[in-house]
Motif scaffolding. Sequence first.
Motif, PDB file in Angstrom:
ATOM      1  N   TRP A  38       5.630   3.714  -3.542  1.00 35.60           N
ATOM      2  CA  TRP A  38       6.055   5.095  -2.398  1.00 35.60           C
ATOM      3  C   TRP A  38       5.079   5.255  -2.177  1.00 35.60           C
ATOM      4  O   TRP A  38       5.614   6.203  -1.162  1.00 35.60           O
ATOM      5  CB  TRP A  38       6.490   6.043  -3.937  1.00 35.60           C
ATOM      6  N   LEU A  39       3.891   5.870  -2.810  1.00 32.22           N
ATOM      7  CA  LEU A  39       2.715   6.314  -2.413  1.00 32.22           C
ATOM      8  C   LEU A  39       1.805   5.634  -0.945  1.00 32.22           C
ATOM      9  O   LEU A  39       1.728   6.781  -0.089  1.00 32.22           O
ATOM     10  CB  LEU A  39       1.794   5.897  -3.260  1.00 32.22           C
ATOM     11  N   VAL A  40       2.077   5.099  -1.121  1.00 32.58           N
ATOM     12  CA  VAL A  40       1.762   3.970   0.774  1.00 32.58           C
ATOM     13  C   VAL A  40       2.184   5.084   1.094  1.00 32.58           C
ATOM     14  O   VAL A  40       1.659   4.998   2.395  1.00 32.58           O
ATOM     15  CB  VAL A  40       1.864   2.713  -0.381  1.00 32.58           C
ATOM     16  N   ALA A  41       3.235   4.451   1.274  1.00 30.48           N
ATOM     17  CA  ALA A  41       4.668   4.848   2.226  1.00 30.48           C
ATOM     18  C   ALA A  41       5.011   6.632   3.020  1.00 30.48           C
ATOM     19  O   ALA A  41       4.780   6.706   3.928  1.00 30.48           O
ATOM     20  CB  ALA A  41       6.119   4.118   2.001  1.00 30.48           C
ATOM     21  N   ILE A  49       2.436   1.274   7.439  1.00 29.87           N
ATOM     22  CA  ILE A  49       1.381   0.842   6.004  1.00 29.87           C
ATOM     23  C   ILE A  49       0.480  -0.661   6.758  1.00 29.87           C
ATOM     24  O   ILE A  49       1.195  -1.582   7.114  1.00 29.87           O
ATOM     25  CB  ILE A  49       2.271   0.088   4.791  1.00 29.87           C
ATOM     26  N   PRO A  50      -0.952  -0.361   6.253  1.00 34.74           N
ATOM     27  CA  PRO A  50      -1.781  -1.181   6.370  1.00 34.74           C
ATOM     28  C   PRO A  50      -1.112  -2.893   5.813  1.00 34.74           C
ATOM     29  O   PRO A  50      -0.932  -2.398   4.813  1.00 34.74           O
ATOM     30  CB  PRO A  50      -2.637  -0.787   5.986  1.00 34.74           C
ATOM     31  N   LYS A  51      -1.795  -3.468   6.349  1.00 27.91           N
ATOM     32  CA  LYS A  51      -1.298  -4.747   6.026  1.00 27.91           C
ATOM     33  C   LYS A  51      -1.952  -5.202   4.539  1.00 27.91           C
ATOM     34  O   LYS A  51      -1.095  -5.954   3.503  1.00 27.91           O
ATOM     35  CB  LYS A  51      -1.632  -6.129   6.963  1.00 27.91           C
ATOM     36  N   GLU A  52      -3.106  -5.094   4.524  1.00 25.57           N
ATOM     37  CA  GLU A  52      -3.758  -5.264   3.430  1.00 25.57           C
ATOM     38  C   GLU A  52      -3.170  -4.497   1.869  1.00 25.57           C
ATOM     39  O   GLU A  52      -3.286  -4.098   0.625  1.00 25.57           O
ATOM     40  CB  GLU A  52      -4.952  -4.796   3.225  1.00 25.57           C
ATOM     41  N   LEU A  53      -1.982  -3.290   1.828  1.00 24.71           N
ATOM     42  CA  LEU A  53      -1.607  -2.424   0.637  1.00 24.71           C
ATOM     43  C   LEU A  53      -0.204  -2.703   0.461  1.00 24.71           C
ATOM     44  O   LEU A  53       0.180  -1.905   0.158  1.00 24.71           O
ATOM     45  CB  LEU A  53      -1.839  -0.772   1.360  1.00 24.71           C
ATOM     46  N   GLU A  54       0.305  -3.556   1.408  1.00 23.98           N
ATOM     47  CA  GLU A  54       2.057  -3.904   1.556  1.00 23.98           C
ATOM     48  C   GLU A  54       2.019  -4.238   0.033  1.00 23.98           C
ATOM     49  O   GLU A  54       3.016  -3.477   0.052  1.00 23.98           O
ATOM     50  CB  GLU A  54       1.916  -4.937   2.479  1.00 23.98           C
ATOM     51  N   ASP A  55       1.041  -4.943  -0.754  1.00 27.54           N
ATOM     52  CA  ASP A  55       1.672  -5.538  -2.497  1.00 27.54           C
ATOM     53  C   ASP A  55      -0.078  -4.609  -2.522  1.00 27.54           C
ATOM     54  O   ASP A  55      -0.893  -5.129  -1.756  1.00 27.54           O
ATOM     55  CB  ASP A  55       1.690  -6.616  -2.393  1.00 27.54           C
ATOM     56  N   PRO A  56       0.547  -3.858  -3.431  1.00 27.86           N
ATOM     57  CA  PRO A  56      -1.170  -3.682  -4.347  1.00 27.86           C
ATOM     58  C   PRO A  56      -1.287  -4.745  -5.103  1.00 27.86           C
ATOM     59  O   PRO A  56      -2.742  -4.280  -5.341  1.00 27.86           O
ATOM     60  CB  PRO A  56       0.001  -2.295  -5.193  1.00 27.86           C
ATOM     61  N   PHE A  57      -0.756  -5.537  -5.621  1.00 32.61           N
ATOM     62  CA  PHE A  57      -1.242  -6.823  -6.812  1.00 32.61           C
ATOM     63  C   PHE A  57      -1.794  -7.835  -5.771  1.00 32.61           C
ATOM     64  O   PHE A  57      -1.805  -7.824  -4.656  1.00 32.61           O
ATOM     65  CB  PHE A  57      -0.303  -7.281  -7.616  1.00 32.61           C
ATOM     66  N   TYR A  58      -3.035  -8.329  -6.735  1.00 35.45           N
ATOM     67  CA  TYR A  58      -3.521  -9.666  -6.047  1.00 35.45           C
ATOM     68  C   TYR A  58      -3.978 -11.305  -7.265  1.00 35.45           C
ATOM     69  O   TYR A  58      -3.256  -9.530  -8.016  1.00 35.45           O
ATOM     70  CB  TYR A  58      -5.257 -10.113  -4.953  1.00 35.45           C
ATOM     71  N   LYS A  59      -3.037 -12.139  -7.208  1.00 32.07           N
ATOM     72  CA  LYS A  59      -3.814 -12.758  -8.035  1.00 32.07           C
ATOM     73  C   LYS A  59      -4.711 -13.732  -7.774  1.00 32.07           C
ATOM     74  O   LYS A  59      -5.636 -13.576  -7.046  1.00 32.07           O
ATOM     75  CB  LYS A  59      -2.446 -13.808  -7.899  1.00 32.07           C
ATOM     76  N   ASP A  60      -5.801 -13.339  -9.062  1.00 33.73           N
ATOM     77  CA  ASP A  60      -7.385 -14.144  -9.350  1.00 33.73           C
ATOM     78  C   ASP A  60      -6.840 -15.884  -9.568  1.00 33.73           C
ATOM     79  O   ASP A  60      -5.800 -15.892  -9.515  1.00 33.73           O
ATOM     80  CB  ASP A  60      -7.945 -13.528  -9.984  1.00 33.73           C
ATOM     81  N   GLU A  63      -4.199 -16.644 -11.720  1.00 37.24           N
ATOM     82  CA  GLU A  63      -3.370 -16.670 -11.935  1.00 37.24           C
ATOM     83  C   GLU A  63      -3.001 -14.481 -12.983  1.00 37.24           C
ATOM     84  O   GLU A  63      -1.431 -15.321 -13.053  1.00 37.24           O
ATOM     85  CB  GLU A  63      -1.711 -17.702 -11.817  1.00 37.24           C
ATOM     86  N   GLN A  64      -3.527 -14.629 -12.766  1.00 38.62           N
ATOM     87  CA  GLN A  64      -3.902 -13.013 -13.206  1.00 38.62           C
ATOM     88  C   GLN A  64      -3.167 -11.909 -11.961  1.00 38.62           C
ATOM     89  O   GLN A  64      -4.321 -12.082 -11.669  1.00 38.62           O
ATOM     90  CB  GLN A  64      -4.645 -13.077 -14.521  1.00 38.62           C
ATOM     91  N   GLU A  65      -2.538 -11.004 -12.540  1.00 42.32           N
ATOM     92  CA  GLU A  65      -2.631  -9.855 -11.591  1.00 42.32           C
ATOM     93  C   GLU A  65      -3.037  -8.947 -11.952  1.00 42.32           C
ATOM     94  O   GLU A  65      -3.498  -8.065 -13.088  1.00 42.32           O
ATOM     95  CB  GLU A  65      -0.906  -9.439 -11.494  1.00 42.32           C
ATOM     96  N   HIS A  66      -4.025  -8.144  -9.962  1.00 46.01           N
ATOM     97  CA  HIS A  66      -5.103  -7.117 -10.455  1.00 46.01           C
ATOM     98  C   HIS A  66      -4.349  -6.311  -9.602  1.00 46.01           C
ATOM     99  O   HIS A  66      -4.126  -6.767  -8.292  1.00 46.01           O
ATOM    100  CB  HIS A  66      -6.346  -7.301 -10.833  1.00 46.01           C
ATOM    101  N   LEU A  67      -4.744  -5.479  -9.367  1.00 49.25           N
ATOM    102  CA  LEU A  67      -4.604  -4.189  -8.330  1.00 49.25           C
ATOM    103  C   LEU A  67      -5.591  -4.512  -7.625  1.00 49.25           C
ATOM    104  O   LEU A  67      -7.144  -4.764  -7.909  1.00 49.25           O
ATOM    105  CB  LEU A  67      -5.023  -2.774  -8.880  1.00 49.25           C
ATOM    106  N   LYS A  68      -5.483  -4.319  -6.504  1.00 52.74           N
ATOM    107  CA  LYS A  68      -6.242  -4.917  -4.907  1.00 52.74           C
ATOM    108  C   LYS A  68      -7.280  -3.553  -4.887  1.00 52.74           C
ATOM    109  O   LYS A  68      -7.605  -2.311  -5.030  1.00 52.74           O
ATOM    110  CB  LYS A  68      -5.970  -4.573  -3.353  1.00 52.74           C
ATOM    111  N   PRO A  69      -8.689  -4.388  -5.020  1.00 54.86           N
ATOM    112  CA  PRO A  69      -9.919  -3.452  -4.697  1.00 54.86           C
ATOM    113  C   PRO A  69      -9.211  -2.316  -3.774  1.00 54.86           C
ATOM    114  O   PRO A  69     -10.494  -0.929  -3.626  1.00 54.86           O
ATOM    115  CB  PRO A  69     -10.834  -4.081  -4.296  1.00 54.86           C
ATOM    116  N   PRO A  70      -9.042  -2.291  -2.429  1.00 56.02           N
ATOM    117  CA  PRO A  70      -9.186  -1.303  -1.095  1.00 56.02           C
ATOM    118  C   PRO A  70      -7.759  -0.577  -1.912  1.00 56.02           C
ATOM    119  O   PRO A  70      -7.827   1.119  -1.689  1.00 56.02           O
ATOM    120  CB  PRO A  70      -7.952  -1.933   0.031  1.00 56.02           C
ATOM    121  N   VAL A  71      -6.405  -0.782  -2.662  1.00 56.36           N
ATOM    122  CA  VAL A  71      -5.918   0.492  -3.620  1.00 56.36           C
ATOM    123  C   VAL A  71      -6.241   1.202  -4.723  1.00 56.36           C
ATOM    124  O   VAL A  71      -6.270   2.240  -4.318  1.00 56.36           O
ATOM    125  CB  VAL A  71      -4.882   0.035  -4.053  1.00 56.36           C
ATOM    126  N   VAL A  72      -7.539   0.609  -4.838  1.00 60.29           N
ATOM    127  CA  VAL A  72      -8.301   1.608  -6.451  1.00 60.29           C
ATOM    128  C   VAL A  72      -8.967   1.988  -5.418  1.00 60.29           C
ATOM    129  O   VAL A  72      -8.677   3.466  -5.744  1.00 60.29           O
ATOM    130  CB  VAL A  72      -8.529   0.383  -7.268  1.00 60.29           C
TER     131      VAL A  72
END
Length: 205
Positions: A38-41, A49-60, A63-72
Amino acid sequence: MGEAAEAKEARKTFIVPAIKSFEHYDFARAKISCSLTWLVAKAFGSDSIPKELEDPFYKDQYEQEHLKPPVVSLLLSAELYCRAGSLILRSDAAKPLLGHNGVIQALAQKGLYVTDQERLVTERDLCKTPIQMSSHLAMIDTLMMAYTVEMISVERVLNCVQKYSPFFPEEDFPYDAEEAVTTWINKRDLQLVILCVELFQICAL
């Protein structure tokens, strides 16, 4: 045939998300994901919305989820808050909101205070690393409330309700945005019931 094939191909691209059972639903992750989406939108516009911000999470690799560094980075720098806050709070273009404190003060001027477990959130909380997500969720929640107040004023709801339903000020008058929405839903439901009854009576003739 060509059009039918294209339509069939288009249908293949529609993916229905998996629905998890209540026991396996991660409420904390869902809250973070929805709030950040919502905030990004609001900050960039739903269609920009920039491509790298469409999903705030990534998996290492585990297979553990973390917030993407650009979002942080955007949360810690307050850029998302300043962008969204300037639009929601209708900040003067000549004096855009700057920093977490600028957004917090602008919200306070509207009578909205950023609190996390009944404690006021400060700029220090929002700049902490590792990121203190509860403080950021509190900030986003308060921006959401500001957006609701701007979009759904008591006066606007009353003007709408009075067009199609009887209104009794001593019984129905809402005192805030939440009550205004509830009043609108109740009146709209009542009007639908009346229309359904009238339609049933016409069909029964």
